[in-house]
Design a protein around this motif. Structure first.
Motif, PDB file in Angstrom:
ATOM      1  N   PRO A   1     -49.864 -61.092  42.486  1.00  0.00           N
ATOM      2  CA  PRO A   1     -50.751 -62.236  42.573  1.00  0.00           C
ATOM      3  C   PRO A   1     -52.069 -61.656  42.059  1.00  0.00           C
ATOM      4  CG  PRO A   1     -49.381 -62.397  44.605  1.00  0.00           C
ATOM      5  CD  PRO A   1     -48.950 -61.169  43.924  1.00  0.00           C
ATOM      6  N   LEU A   2     -52.412 -60.297  42.120  1.00  0.00           N
ATOM      7  CA  LEU A   2     -53.539 -59.687  41.508  1.00  0.00           C
ATOM      8  C   LEU A   2     -53.227 -59.237  40.082  1.00  0.00           C
ATOM      9  CD1 LEU A   2     -54.396 -57.571  44.876  1.00  0.00           C
ATOM     10  CD2 LEU A   2     -55.703 -59.439  43.886  1.00  0.00           C
ATOM     11  N   TYR A   3     -52.238 -59.630  39.484  1.00  0.00           N
ATOM     12  CA  TYR A   3     -52.022 -59.158  38.062  1.00  0.00           C
ATOM     13  C   TYR A   3     -52.972 -59.661  37.268  1.00  0.00           C
ATOM     14  CZ  TYR A   3     -49.982 -58.259  33.406  1.00  0.00           C
ATOM     15  OH  TYR A   3     -49.826 -58.084  32.209  1.00  0.00           O
ATOM     16  N   ASP A   4     -53.648 -59.005  36.374  1.00  0.00           N
ATOM     17  CA  ASP A   4     -54.691 -59.559  35.455  1.00  0.00           C
ATOM     18  C   ASP A   4     -55.810 -60.631  36.340  1.00  0.00           C
ATOM     19  OD1 ASP A   4     -56.040 -59.868  32.941  1.00  0.00           O
ATOM     20  OD2 ASP A   4     -54.941 -61.527  32.462  1.00  0.00           O
TER      21      ASP A   4
ATOM     22  N   GLU B   1     -45.532 -61.126  30.172  1.00  0.00           N
ATOM     23  CA  GLU B   1     -45.195 -62.374  30.226  1.00  0.00           C
ATOM     24  C   GLU B   1     -44.478 -62.529  31.658  1.00  0.00           C
ATOM     25  OE1 GLU B   1     -45.813 -65.245  28.554  1.00  0.00           O
ATOM     26  OE2 GLU B   1     -46.916 -63.836  27.154  1.00  0.00           O
ATOM     27  N   LEU B   2     -43.570 -61.644  31.998  1.00  0.00           N
ATOM     28  CA  LEU B   2     -42.985 -61.576  33.294  1.00  0.00           C
ATOM     29  C   LEU B   2     -44.108 -61.525  34.515  1.00  0.00           C
ATOM     30  CD1 LEU B   2     -39.631 -59.366  32.334  1.00  0.00           C
ATOM     31  CD2 LEU B   2     -39.973 -61.880  32.512  1.00  0.00           C
ATOM     32  N   ALA B   3     -45.021 -60.538  34.168  1.00  0.00           N
ATOM     33  CA  ALA B   3     -45.899 -60.451  35.268  1.00  0.00           C
ATOM     34  C   ALA B   3     -46.726 -61.512  35.613  1.00  0.00           C
ATOM     35  CB  ALA B   3     -46.881 -59.157  35.024  1.00  0.00           C
ATOM     36  N   LYS B   4     -47.200 -62.326  34.245  1.00  0.00           N
ATOM     37  CA  LYS B   4     -47.868 -63.703  34.504  1.00  0.00           C
ATOM     38  C   LYS B   4     -47.017 -64.559  35.033  1.00  0.00           C
ATOM     39  CE  LYS B   4     -51.500 -66.349  33.675  1.00  0.00           C
ATOM     40  NZ  LYS B   4     -50.900 -67.484  34.197  1.00  0.00           N
TER      41      LYS B   4
ATOM     42  N   GLU C   1     -62.801 -43.614  40.520  1.00  0.00           N
ATOM     43  CA  GLU C   1     -63.467 -44.767  39.438  1.00  0.00           C
ATOM     44  C   GLU C   1     -62.180 -44.961  38.501  1.00  0.00           C
ATOM     45  OE1 GLU C   1     -66.480 -43.091  37.144  1.00  0.00           O
ATOM     46  OE2 GLU C   1     -67.901 -43.139  39.011  1.00  0.00           O
ATOM     47  N   VAL C   2     -61.031 -45.636  39.131  1.00  0.00           N
ATOM     48  CA  VAL C   2     -59.870 -45.952  38.488  1.00  0.00           C
ATOM     49  C   VAL C   2     -59.710 -47.574  38.783  1.00  0.00           C
ATOM     50  CG1 VAL C   2     -57.384 -45.854  38.591  1.00  0.00           C
ATOM     51  CG2 VAL C   2     -58.810 -43.731  38.623  1.00  0.00           C
ATOM     52  N   PRO C   3     -59.585 -48.401  37.868  1.00  0.00           N
ATOM     53  CA  PRO C   3     -59.197 -49.845  38.199  1.00  0.00           C
ATOM     54  C   PRO C   3     -57.782 -49.870  38.862  1.00  0.00           C
ATOM     55  CG  PRO C   3     -60.002 -49.511  35.828  1.00  0.00           C
ATOM     56  CD  PRO C   3     -59.562 -48.196  36.347  1.00  0.00           C
ATOM     57  N   LEU C   4     -57.825 -50.944  39.596  1.00  0.00           N
ATOM     58  CA  LEU C   4     -56.415 -51.347  40.183  1.00  0.00           C
ATOM     59  C   LEU C   4     -55.319 -51.717  39.046  1.00  0.00           C
ATOM     60  CD1 LEU C   4     -55.276 -51.757  43.219  1.00  0.00           C
ATOM     61  CD2 LEU C   4     -55.572 -54.113  42.530  1.00  0.00           C
ATOM     62  N   VAL C   5     -54.311 -50.963  39.248  1.00  0.00           N
ATOM     63  CA  VAL C   5     -52.974 -51.357  38.293  1.00  0.00           C
ATOM     64  C   VAL C   5     -51.719 -51.966  39.066  1.00  0.00           C
ATOM     65  CG1 VAL C   5     -51.526 -50.259  36.795  1.00  0.00           C
ATOM     66  CG2 VAL C   5     -54.015 -49.345  36.927  1.00  0.00           C
ATOM     67  N   ILE C   6     -51.762 -53.148  38.529  1.00  0.00           N
ATOM     68  CA  ILE C   6     -50.519 -53.797  39.194  1.00  0.00           C
ATOM     69  C   ILE C   6     -49.307 -53.596  38.489  1.00  0.00           C
ATOM     70  CG2 ILE C   6     -49.833 -56.123  40.041  1.00  0.00           C
ATOM     71  CD1 ILE C   6     -52.105 -55.045  41.691  1.00  0.00           C
ATOM     72  N   SER C   7     -48.326 -52.938  39.255  1.00  0.00           N
ATOM     73  CA  SER C   7     -47.156 -52.558  38.692  1.00  0.00           C
ATOM     74  C   SER C   7     -46.000 -52.789  39.628  1.00  0.00           C
ATOM     75  CB  SER C   7     -47.031 -51.246  38.158  1.00  0.00           C
ATOM     76  OG  SER C   7     -45.834 -50.829  37.446  1.00  0.00           O
ATOM     77  N   GLN C   8     -46.156 -53.535  40.318  1.00  0.00           N
ATOM     78  CA  GLN C   8     -44.871 -53.976  41.638  1.00  0.00           C
ATOM     79  C   GLN C   8     -45.013 -55.437  41.848  1.00  0.00           C
ATOM     80  OE1 GLN C   8     -45.053 -54.463  45.373  1.00  0.00           O
ATOM     81  NE2 GLN C   8     -42.695 -54.260  45.178  1.00  0.00           N
ATOM     82  N   MET C   9     -43.727 -55.839  41.897  1.00  0.00           N
ATOM     83  CA  MET C   9     -43.566 -57.426  41.851  1.00  0.00           C
ATOM     84  C   MET C   9     -44.523 -58.114  43.081  1.00  0.00           C
ATOM     85  SD  MET C   9     -40.233 -59.579  42.209  1.00  0.00           S
ATOM     86  CE  MET C   9     -39.527 -59.068  43.681  1.00  0.00           C
ATOM     87  N   ASP C  10     -44.130 -57.347  44.394  1.00  0.00           N
ATOM     88  CA  ASP C  10     -45.162 -58.166  45.564  1.00  0.00           C
ATOM     89  C   ASP C  10     -46.383 -58.274  45.572  1.00  0.00           C
ATOM     90  OD1 ASP C  10     -42.681 -57.923  46.803  1.00  0.00           O
ATOM     91  OD2 ASP C  10     -42.911 -56.071  47.960  1.00  0.00           O
ATOM     92  N   THR C  11     -47.116 -57.302  44.662  1.00  0.00           N
ATOM     93  CA  THR C  11     -48.813 -57.327  44.243  1.00  0.00           C
ATOM     94  C   THR C  11     -48.915 -58.281  43.188  1.00  0.00           C
ATOM     95  OG1 THR C  11     -48.485 -55.236  43.298  1.00  0.00           O
ATOM     96  CG2 THR C  11     -48.798 -55.106  45.621  1.00  0.00           C
TER      97      THR C  11
ATOM     98  N   ALA D   1     -44.626 -63.959  37.629  1.00  0.00           N
ATOM     99  CA  ALA D   1     -44.834 -63.598  38.789  1.00  0.00           C
ATOM    100  C   ALA D   1     -46.207 -63.936  39.428  1.00  0.00           C
ATOM    101  CB  ALA D   1     -44.446 -62.081  38.996  1.00  0.00           C
ATOM    102  N   HIS D   2     -47.280 -63.642  38.943  1.00  0.00           N
ATOM    103  CA  HIS D   2     -48.472 -64.170  39.360  1.00  0.00           C
ATOM    104  C   HIS D   2     -48.719 -65.607  39.742  1.00  0.00           C
ATOM    105  CE1 HIS D   2     -52.421 -65.737  38.693  1.00  0.00           C
ATOM    106  NE2 HIS D   2     -52.998 -64.631  39.296  1.00  0.00           N
ATOM    107  N   ASP D   3     -48.282 -66.325  38.692  1.00  0.00           N
ATOM    108  CA  ASP D   3     -48.196 -67.898  39.220  1.00  0.00           C
ATOM    109  C   ASP D   3     -47.286 -68.246  40.104  1.00  0.00           C
ATOM    110  OD1 ASP D   3     -50.062 -67.797  37.043  1.00  0.00           O
ATOM    111  OD2 ASP D   3     -49.073 -68.467  35.622  1.00  0.00           O
ATOM    112  N   TRP D   4     -46.116 -67.711  40.108  1.00  0.00           N
ATOM    113  CA  TRP D   4     -45.317 -68.160  41.281  1.00  0.00           C
ATOM    114  C   TRP D   4     -45.544 -67.505  42.669  1.00  0.00           C
ATOM    115  CZ3 TRP D   4     -41.158 -70.662  43.226  1.00  0.00           C
ATOM    116  CH2 TRP D   4     -40.562 -70.300  44.122  1.00  0.00           C
ATOM    117  N   THR D   5     -45.942 -66.345  42.718  1.00  0.00           N
ATOM    118  CA  THR D   5     -46.508 -65.520  43.998  1.00  0.00           C
ATOM    119  C   THR D   5     -47.821 -66.450  44.524  1.00  0.00           C
ATOM    120  OG1 THR D   5     -47.533 -63.830  43.060  1.00  0.00           O
ATOM    121  CG2 THR D   5     -45.032 -63.726  43.863  1.00  0.00           C
ATOM    122  N   SER D   6     -48.262 -67.032  43.594  1.00  0.00           N
ATOM    123  CA  SER D   6     -49.906 -67.515  44.021  1.00  0.00           C
ATOM    124  C   SER D   6     -50.002 -68.928  44.532  1.00  0.00           C
ATOM    125  CB  SER D   6     -50.800 -67.322  42.785  1.00  0.00           C
ATOM    126  OG  SER D   6     -50.946 -65.940  42.622  1.00  0.00           O
TER     127      SER D   6
END
Length: 269
Positions: free
Chosen positions: A145-148, A225-228, A133-143, A230-235
């Motif tokens: 696209p699933l950030y937030d 901000e950096l994760a967002k 019952e733990v949400p997915l945590v995105i903390s690595q660059m390759d993943t 990366a999300h947009d770039w990798t998506s």
């Protein structure tokens, strides 16, 4: 002599996006072919769980979509044995029946006009994380696209064969592209089959990374901000197409029976 070493990051991103548009075009594969390949790709990517899970894509007529036949595993799906069904899961083309749990796909397609493909599986590491019952945590660059972009349904509604589960899962997903379902598995959506396939591969990898990191210590968050960024770039669409083409080539080497003989000749993967 180099001419871009003093360019800004923004201009380099625009340059790269322009080059990707030039070099990676639309696939000539049909929706059926992409969906069959996705089944094989995800089977090889650790999404096998017997007959559990459904992978669907909108078909040409409104209110219809393609899905696999109940009784076949992801590794047995071909473009020819996929079913065409309506929102009530009546089979319009093909032999056999759809998985009754496809019902919540109908709900998602009705609520989300932007979704053209849904991947729901009980992959090993997403299911293990769901047990905690733990949400997915995105903390690595390759993943990223699933950030937030991954919702969490903490309360298990039971076997998803009723309309109630369709409403619950659709509401919990909201506008996001993915959701982790507690005590169940995962679901990802895509504007294209390529996007959904890539996210399906990524969410299983992200869950595995999270479990490994949790076993070793505390997962540290990414700067928002950096994760967002990366999300947009990798998506980007072209990245999804390039990634899918690679997965498709690999799948066809392992599963040449996936597509009808001769259909890949001259087609851009």
């Amino acid at each position: 002599m180099a001419t871009t070493l003093r360019d800004t990051k923004g201009s380099l991103v625009e340059r790269a996006q322009r080059q990707m548009r030039e070099h990676f075009g639309e696939s000539a594969l049909t929706t059926r072919q992409k969906l069959a390949l996705t089944c094989r790709i995800l089977f090889d990517g650790g999404h096998d769980s017997g007959l559990a899970g459904q992978i669907t894509a909108r078909a040409e007529a409104p209110g219809t979509y393609y899905t696999q036949r109940l009784g076949l595993g992801f590794d047995e799906i071909t473009e020819d044995n996929l079913l065409l069904v309506d929102e009530d899961l009546n089979v319009l083309e093909g032999d056999g029946m759809a998985n009754p749990a496809n019902r919540f796909h109908s709900w998602i397609y009705r609520a989300r006009e932007d979704v053209n493909c849904i991947v729901h599986t009980h992959s090993l590491h997403t299911s293990a994380l769901a047990m905690l019952e733990v949400p997915l945590v995105i903390s690595q660059m390759d993943t990223t696209p699933l950030y937030d972009d991954c919702a969490f349904l903490k309360d298990w509604p039971g076997v998803p064969v009723g309309n109630e589960e369709g409403e619950i899962i659709t509401t919990a997903l909201g506008p996001k592209r993915a959701i982790l379902l507690a005590h169940h598995g995962q679901l990802v959506t895509g504007a294209s089959v390529e996007e959904a396939c890539n996210l399906g591969m990524l969410i299983e990898r992200a869950a595995r990374l999270q479990l490994l990191a949790m076993a070793a210590g505390t997962v540290r968050p990414l700067p928002h901000e950096l994760a967002k960024e990366a999300h947009d770039w990798t998506s980007a669409d072209r990245r999804s197409q390039a990634n899918f083409a690679y997965y498709a080539r690999r799948a066809l080497r392992n599963h040449p029976d996936c597509l009808t003989t001769g259909t890949t000749e001259g087609k851009a993967l």
